[in-house]
Design a protein around this motif. Structure first.
Motif, PDB file in Angstrom:
ATOM      1  N   PHE A   1       0.822  -1.209   0.000  1.00 22.09           N
ATOM      2  CA  PHE A   1       0.000   0.000   0.000  1.00 22.09           C
ATOM      3  C   PHE A   1       0.860   1.264   0.000  1.00 22.09           C
ATOM      4  O   PHE A   1       0.413   2.316  -0.447  1.00 22.09           O
ATOM      5  CB  PHE A   1      -0.947  -0.001   1.194  1.00 22.09           C
TER       6      PHE A   1
ATOM      7  N   THR B   1       1.449   2.992  -3.604  1.00 25.74           N
ATOM      8  CA  THR B   1       0.455   3.752  -4.355  1.00 25.74           C
ATOM      9  C   THR B   1      -0.778   4.024  -3.504  1.00 25.74           C
ATOM     10  O   THR B   1      -1.058   3.263  -2.578  1.00 25.74           O
ATOM     11  CB  THR B   1       0.044   3.008  -5.650  1.00 25.74           C
ATOM     12  N   ASN B   2      -1.498   5.062  -3.858  1.00 26.12           N
ATOM     13  CA  ASN B   2      -2.772   5.356  -3.205  1.00 26.12           C
ATOM     14  C   ASN B   2      -3.947   4.854  -4.019  1.00 26.12           C
ATOM     15  O   ASN B   2      -5.082   4.852  -3.537  1.00 26.12           O
ATOM     16  CB  ASN B   2      -2.928   6.873  -2.974  1.00 26.12           C
ATOM     17  N   ASP B   3      -3.703   4.455  -5.264  1.00 25.53           N
ATOM     18  CA  ASP B   3      -4.763   3.970  -6.151  1.00 25.53           C
ATOM     19  C   ASP B   3      -5.252   2.612  -5.658  1.00 25.53           C
ATOM     20  O   ASP B   3      -4.444   1.680  -5.509  1.00 25.53           O
ATOM     21  CB  ASP B   3      -4.228   3.857  -7.576  1.00 25.53           C
TER      22      ASP B   3
ATOM     23  N   ARG C   1      -3.119  -0.770  -5.607  1.00 24.77           N
ATOM     24  CA  ARG C   1      -2.742  -1.444  -4.364  1.00 24.77           C
ATOM     25  C   ARG C   1      -2.946  -2.956  -4.462  1.00 24.77           C
ATOM     26  O   ARG C   1      -2.131  -3.729  -3.964  1.00 24.77           O
ATOM     27  CB  ARG C   1      -3.532  -0.873  -3.189  1.00 24.77           C
TER      28      ARG C   1
ATOM     29  N   CYS D   1      -9.977  -2.357  -0.944  1.00 25.55           N
ATOM     30  CA  CYS D   1      -9.639  -1.636  -2.179  1.00 25.55           C
ATOM     31  C   CYS D   1     -10.840  -1.591  -3.118  1.00 25.55           C
ATOM     32  O   CYS D   1     -11.131  -0.546  -3.705  1.00 25.55           O
ATOM     33  CB  CYS D   1      -8.453  -2.307  -2.864  1.00 25.55           C
TER      34      CYS D   1
END
Length: 192
Positions: free
Chosen positions: A46, A49-51, A55, A110
């Motif tokens: 994680f 990336t924040n996407d 993730r 997610c």
């Protein structure tokens, strides 16, 4: 057990001081896996990336790295245990299932973040379980074939699946143009 005791540098008396049986040790290991999922696998993935979809694939990328680091000898320990442990050993299987469910739960977090972008009929739990099944199958195939290629193939297909899911809702709600209405009527045979 002899290998385990030798590796730990302890005798069997010391082992039985801490654990009543091999099954007790197995349960302790599986309980440790439950606690280690976030710090060992999820948090590093994680952090990349924040996407939300990114993730998911960052987690899968970690498994790919393990496959490469072990020259394709890596096998998911939980997957292997699920197949090897006697089906009657319900306490161990319950902990394996809990580990899998935690993994699915991470992926579901997610998916919940992109739920409004997915088709309304998408079941987040089923999709999260599908991601786990793809990962487990890819790891198993890569180990059997001695190549990362099967893992890459199934992960690429999973990418396509997500791309399809994320674009299908947009396509469905796109306002049809006059030309596309006419083309549909022509296909149905209303216009010759």
């Amino acid at each position: 057990m002899a290998e385990l005791l030798a590796h730990a540098g302890v005798n069997s008396g010391s082992f039985y001081y801490f654990f009543e049986s091999k099954e007790d040790l197995l349960r302790a290991v599986l309980e440790a896996y439950v606690k280690a999922l976030r710090p060992m696998i999820v948090d590093p993935a994680f952090a990349r990336t924040n996407d939300p979809v990114g993730r998911i694939f960052a987690i899968l990328s970690g498994y790919r790295e393990r496959i490469l680091q072990t020259n394709c000898k890596y096998g998911c320990p939980l997957g292997r245990l699920a197949l090897e442990i006697d089906p009657e050993n319900r306490p161990a299987h319950a902990l394996i299932a809990e580990n899998f469910q935690n993994w699915i739960g991470v992926v579901r977090e997610c998916i919940e973040q992109i739920k409004d972008q997915l088709p309304k009929t998408t079941d987040p739990e089923a999709l999260s379980t599908y991601v786990l099944a793809v990962m487990e199958g890819g790891v198993m195939l890569s180990r059997s074939c001695g190549s990362v290629e099967p893992f890459d193939r199934v992960i690429n297909q999973l990418h396509e699946h997500f791309r399809f899911l994320l674009t299908s809702r947009q396509d469905r709600y796109r306002k049809p143009t006059a030309e596309s209405k006419g083309q549909r009527r022509k296909k149905r045979g209303d216009i010759r």
